[in-house]
Design a protein around this motif. Structure first.
Motif, PDB file in Angstrom:
ATOM      1  N   ASN A   1     -45.444  -0.385  -6.539  1.00 19.06           N
ATOM      2  CA  ASN A   1     -45.812  -1.795  -6.703  1.00 19.06           C
ATOM      3  C   ASN A   1     -47.179  -2.086  -6.090  1.00 19.06           C
ATOM      4  O   ASN A   1     -47.970  -2.861  -6.641  1.00 19.06           O
ATOM      5  CB  ASN A   1     -44.752  -2.699  -6.074  1.00 19.06           C
ATOM      6  CG  ASN A   1     -43.465  -2.731  -6.873  1.00 19.06           C
ATOM      7  OD1 ASN A   1     -43.452  -2.367  -8.053  1.00 19.06           O
ATOM      8  ND2 ASN A   1     -42.382  -3.160  -6.252  1.00 19.06           N
ATOM      9  N   HIS A   2     -47.440  -1.469  -4.932  1.00 20.41           N
ATOM     10  CA  HIS A   2     -48.739  -1.664  -4.294  1.00 20.41           C
ATOM     11  C   HIS A   2     -49.852  -1.097  -5.167  1.00 20.41           C
ATOM     12  O   HIS A   2     -50.918  -1.715  -5.316  1.00 20.41           O
ATOM     13  CB  HIS A   2     -48.754  -0.990  -2.921  1.00 20.41           C
ATOM     14  CG  HIS A   2     -50.068  -1.109  -2.209  1.00 20.41           C
ATOM     15  ND1 HIS A   2     -50.521  -2.293  -1.668  1.00 20.41           N
ATOM     16  CD2 HIS A   2     -51.043  -0.188  -1.979  1.00 20.41           C
ATOM     17  CE1 HIS A   2     -51.712  -2.106  -1.127  1.00 20.41           C
ATOM     18  NE2 HIS A   2     -52.048  -0.833  -1.296  1.00 20.41           N
ATOM     19  N   LEU A   3     -49.600   0.081  -5.760  1.00 12.60           N
ATOM     20  CA  LEU A   3     -50.593   0.680  -6.645  1.00 12.60           C
ATOM     21  C   LEU A   3     -50.819  -0.202  -7.869  1.00 12.60           C
ATOM     22  O   LEU A   3     -51.965  -0.429  -8.281  1.00 12.60           O
ATOM     23  CB  LEU A   3     -50.132   2.073  -7.074  1.00 12.60           C
ATOM     24  CG  LEU A   3     -51.047   2.815  -8.065  1.00 12.60           C
ATOM     25  CD1 LEU A   3     -52.432   3.011  -7.466  1.00 12.60           C
ATOM     26  CD2 LEU A   3     -50.429   4.155  -8.464  1.00 12.60           C
ATOM     27  N   SER A   4     -49.724  -0.714  -8.453  1.00 14.24           N
ATOM     28  CA  SER A   4     -49.854  -1.597  -9.612  1.00 14.24           C
ATOM     29  C   SER A   4     -50.610  -2.866  -9.247  1.00 14.24           C
ATOM     30  O   SER A   4     -51.448  -3.352 -10.010  1.00 14.24           O
ATOM     31  CB  SER A   4     -48.466  -1.952 -10.162  1.00 14.24           C
ATOM     32  OG  SER A   4     -47.794  -0.798 -10.634  1.00 14.24           O
TER      33      SER A   4
ATOM     34  N   ALA B   1     -32.072   6.394   0.008  1.00 16.07           N
ATOM     35  CA  ALA B   1     -32.325   4.995  -0.337  1.00 16.07           C
ATOM     36  C   ALA B   1     -33.657   4.530   0.234  1.00 16.07           C
ATOM     37  O   ALA B   1     -34.430   3.829  -0.428  1.00 16.07           O
ATOM     38  CB  ALA B   1     -31.188   4.115   0.174  1.00 16.07           C
ATOM     39  N   SER B   2     -33.929   4.930   1.484  1.00 14.45           N
ATOM     40  CA  SER B   2     -35.188   4.545   2.112  1.00 14.45           C
ATOM     41  C   SER B   2     -36.372   5.160   1.380  1.00 14.45           C
ATOM     42  O   SER B   2     -37.404   4.511   1.182  1.00 14.45           O
ATOM     43  CB  SER B   2     -35.190   4.985   3.578  1.00 14.45           C
ATOM     44  OG  SER B   2     -36.410   4.675   4.201  1.00 14.45           O
ATOM     45  N   SER B   3     -36.204   6.421   0.955  1.00 12.68           N
ATOM     46  CA  SER B   3     -37.276   7.095   0.224  1.00 12.68           C
ATOM     47  C   SER B   3     -37.546   6.409  -1.109  1.00 12.68           C
ATOM     48  O   SER B   3     -38.705   6.191  -1.487  1.00 12.68           O
ATOM     49  CB  SER B   3     -36.902   8.560   0.002  1.00 12.68           C
ATOM     50  OG  SER B   3     -37.880   9.218  -0.766  1.00 12.68           O
ATOM     51  N   LEU B   4     -36.457   6.049  -1.822  1.00  5.70           N
ATOM     52  CA  LEU B   4     -36.627   5.351  -3.096  1.00  5.70           C
ATOM     53  C   LEU B   4     -37.272   3.984  -2.894  1.00  5.70           C
ATOM     54  O   LEU B   4     -38.116   3.553  -3.689  1.00  5.70           O
ATOM     55  CB  LEU B   4     -35.266   5.202  -3.787  1.00  5.70           C
ATOM     56  CG  LEU B   4     -34.626   6.496  -4.303  1.00  5.70           C
ATOM     57  CD1 LEU B   4     -33.228   6.220  -4.836  1.00  5.70           C
ATOM     58  CD2 LEU B   4     -35.493   7.134  -5.385  1.00  5.70           C
ATOM     59  N   HIS B   5     -36.870   3.307  -1.811  1.00  9.83           N
ATOM     60  CA  HIS B   5     -37.447   1.996  -1.514  1.00  9.83           C
ATOM     61  C   HIS B   5     -38.942   2.113  -1.227  1.00  9.83           C
ATOM     62  O   HIS B   5     -39.752   1.330  -1.746  1.00  9.83           O
ATOM     63  CB  HIS B   5     -36.722   1.381  -0.316  1.00  9.83           C
ATOM     64  CG  HIS B   5     -37.292   0.065   0.121  1.00  9.83           C
ATOM     65  ND1 HIS B   5     -37.189  -1.079  -0.633  1.00  9.83           N
ATOM     66  CD2 HIS B   5     -37.997  -0.280   1.242  1.00  9.83           C
ATOM     67  CE1 HIS B   5     -37.789  -2.080  -0.011  1.00  9.83           C
ATOM     68  NE2 HIS B   5     -38.287  -1.623   1.125  1.00  9.83           N
ATOM     69  N   ASN B   6     -39.305   3.105  -0.411  1.00  5.24           N
ATOM     70  CA  ASN B   6     -40.719   3.306  -0.087  1.00  5.24           C
ATOM     71  C   ASN B   6     -41.521   3.695  -1.325  1.00  5.24           C
ATOM     72  O   ASN B   6     -42.678   3.282  -1.483  1.00  5.24           O
ATOM     73  CB  ASN B   6     -40.864   4.382   0.988  1.00  5.24           C
ATOM     74  CG  ASN B   6     -40.353   3.919   2.338  1.00  5.24           C
ATOM     75  OD1 ASN B   6     -40.309   2.723   2.619  1.00  5.24           O
ATOM     76  ND2 ASN B   6     -39.952   4.869   3.179  1.00  5.24           N
ATOM     77  N   ARG B   7     -40.892   4.477  -2.198  1.00  6.79           N
ATOM     78  CA  ARG B   7     -41.576   4.867  -3.430  1.00  6.79           C
ATOM     79  C   ARG B   7     -41.827   3.642  -4.311  1.00  6.79           C
ATOM     80  O   ARG B   7     -42.915   3.490  -4.885  1.00  6.79           O
ATOM     81  CB  ARG B   7     -40.737   5.897  -4.182  1.00  6.79           C
ATOM     82  CG  ARG B   7     -41.358   6.319  -5.511  1.00  6.79           C
ATOM     83  CD  ARG B   7     -40.485   7.327  -6.229  1.00  6.79           C
ATOM     84  NE  ARG B   7     -41.032   7.645  -7.542  1.00  6.79           N
ATOM     85  CZ  ARG B   7     -40.477   8.494  -8.401  1.00  6.79           C
ATOM     86  NH1 ARG B   7     -39.348   9.123  -8.071  1.00  6.79           N
ATOM     87  NH2 ARG B   7     -41.025   8.722  -9.571  1.00  6.79           N
ATOM     88  N   THR B   8     -40.815   2.772  -4.401  1.00  6.55           N
ATOM     89  CA  THR B   8     -40.971   1.553  -5.191  1.00  6.55           C
ATOM     90  C   THR B   8     -42.072   0.669  -4.618  1.00  6.55           C
ATOM     91  O   THR B   8     -42.893   0.109  -5.351  1.00  6.55           O
ATOM     92  CB  THR B   8     -39.649   0.769  -5.239  1.00  6.55           C
ATOM     93  OG1 THR B   8     -38.632   1.594  -5.823  1.00  6.55           O
ATOM     94  CG2 THR B   8     -39.794  -0.497  -6.065  1.00  6.55           C
ATOM     95  N   LEU B   9     -42.092   0.546  -3.276  1.00  8.74           N
ATOM     96  CA  LEU B   9     -43.138  -0.245  -2.633  1.00  8.74           C
ATOM     97  C   LEU B   9     -44.518   0.333  -2.919  1.00  8.74           C
ATOM     98  O   LEU B   9     -45.475  -0.404  -3.194  1.00  8.74           O
ATOM     99  CB  LEU B   9     -42.896  -0.303  -1.120  1.00  8.74           C
ATOM    100  CG  LEU B   9     -41.718  -1.155  -0.634  1.00  8.74           C
ATOM    101  CD1 LEU B   9     -41.600  -1.056   0.883  1.00  8.74           C
ATOM    102  CD2 LEU B   9     -41.899  -2.608  -1.054  1.00  8.74           C
ATOM    103  N   ALA B  10     -44.622   1.663  -2.852  1.00 12.29           N
ATOM    104  CA  ALA B  10     -45.908   2.312  -3.107  1.00 12.29           C
ATOM    105  C   ALA B  10     -46.352   2.098  -4.553  1.00 12.29           C
ATOM    106  O   ALA B  10     -47.530   1.828  -4.828  1.00 12.29           O
ATOM    107  CB  ALA B  10     -45.806   3.803  -2.794  1.00 12.29           C
TER     108      ALA B  10
END
Length: 356
Positions: free
Chosen positions: A41-44, A30-39
């Motif tokens: 979104n940050h890239l977007s 879950a933490s990995s998926l959350h960090n991936r989503t944050l990354a």
């Protein structure tokens, strides 16, 4: 018997360890998926920021081109007035430009001493009445901005100019429906935001500019009606209709000078005399709205640029050429960035750094 008991305890411990491992693995996933989503979104967000910056740069090119081709007139027939959309990497960029002179300028509601400008105050009161809001709305805005403490609505007044247009919501009695439009007492009503601006806050460097003036080539019927008690809806609509009719070149017409308003059939001498001092045919300040969208993430920046010298091209003598080659083109007045803000950022007006 004791051996079986020990085996049972071992089994329970093994199951407990297994459960703990499963929980840890699920948490890490879950933490990995959350960090991936944050990354992502940050890239977007980063892609959208650069997309908005590219939109701003392209808008500047349009404005500079317009200044060189028609420095004395700004109208809705010109290229800058048409919204633009283009791809920038993975971002889809949408850009629109609006001159500030099409609006009523709240920054000119008071002078440098904080005293009320009666002309702009009257414009605001007429607009509030025209939009069918209660008369106290104009008084609340005036008391919030002016520096005296004698008004009826001074209790929570800022007594200073607005930081941005969203600050209208901080004025007691102004609801989102009044500011942005919506249903009020069962009736659809236009919001004040559609007809107001705070730019420019001061005249441009090197000229008086058009701060507080209204461009007859771009103003809406509502703003035109707010200029004078003599102005009727029919005359205001006639002015707008005149601009939308094709001229000899097949394009929309424009007023080359304020006196051209006399060509409008319903215009009277009394109306013209009352509105003429408030009108111009060119603009010096432009609000550029640039939005970048990647997937479901979007970011909008509003840039405000001002033409030096009040919007008039200022030729500079080029250096002499050599070898008989034609001289380089004369330089013209440039556009200066005087404000930038993320559309959803209320407290910060710091723009993304733009390379020169």
């Amino acid at each position: 018997m004791r051996r079986r008991k020990d085996e049972g305890i071992a089994l329970i411990l093994a199951l407990l360890v297994l459960v703990i491992l499963v929980v840890v693995i699920l948490q890490m996933t879950a933490s990995s998926l959350h960090n991936r989503t944050l990354a992502e979104n940050h890239l977007s967000d980063l892609q959208n920021t650069y997309g908005a910056r590219a939109g701003y740069a392209r808008a500047l090119l349009f404005l500079q081109e317009d200044l060189e081709k028609s420095p004395e007139v700004d109208s809705l027939r010109e290229r800058w007035a048409t919204p633009l959309e283009f791809p920038m990497g993975k971002a889809q960029v949408k850009v629109s430009i609006a001159d500030s002179e099409r609006y009523i300028n709240l920054s000119q509601l008071v002078n440098d001493k904080g005293e009320v400008n009666p002309t702009v105050a009257s414009q605001l009161k007429r607009l509030v009445k025209l939009l069918r809001h209660t008369p106290d709305i104009a008084d609340r805005i005036i008391d919030y901005i002016d520096q005296d403490t004698k008004g009826e609505f001074e209790a929570k007044a800022k007594n200073d100019k607005l930081f941005n247009m969203d600050e209208l919501l901080r004025i007691e009695g102004l609801t989102p429906e009044i500011v942005y439009g919506g249903v009020i007492q069962g009736q659809e009503t236009k919001g004040l935001r559609e007809f107001l601006t705070i730019w420019p806050k001061a005249p441009p460097e090197g000229g008086t500019g058009t701060a507080g003036m209204v461009n007859v080539n771009t103003a809406s019927s509502e703003v035109l009606q707010s200029l004078s008690d003599l102005m009727t809806p029919a005359v205001a609509e006639a002015i707008v209709n005149y601009r939308t009719q094709p001229g000899t070149d097949g394009k929309m017409q424009e007023f080359q000078k304020v006196d051209d308003l006399k060509r409008v059939q319903t215009m009277t001498d009394g109306i013209f005399t009352s509105i003429q001092p408030q009108l111009v045919v060119k603009s010096s300040t432009f609000e550029i709205r640039s939005r970048g969208t990647v997937a479901n993430v979007e970011k909008t920046w509003v840039y405000v640029v001002q033409r030096k010298g009040g919007g008039t091209a200022t030729p500079v003598t080029p250096p002499p050429s050599s070898g008989g080659a034609p001289p380089p083109p004369a330089a013209t007045a440039t556009h200066t960035l005087i404000g930038a803000q993320s559309l959803n950022d209320f407290t910060s007006a710091k723009p993304p750094e733009i390379e020169k």
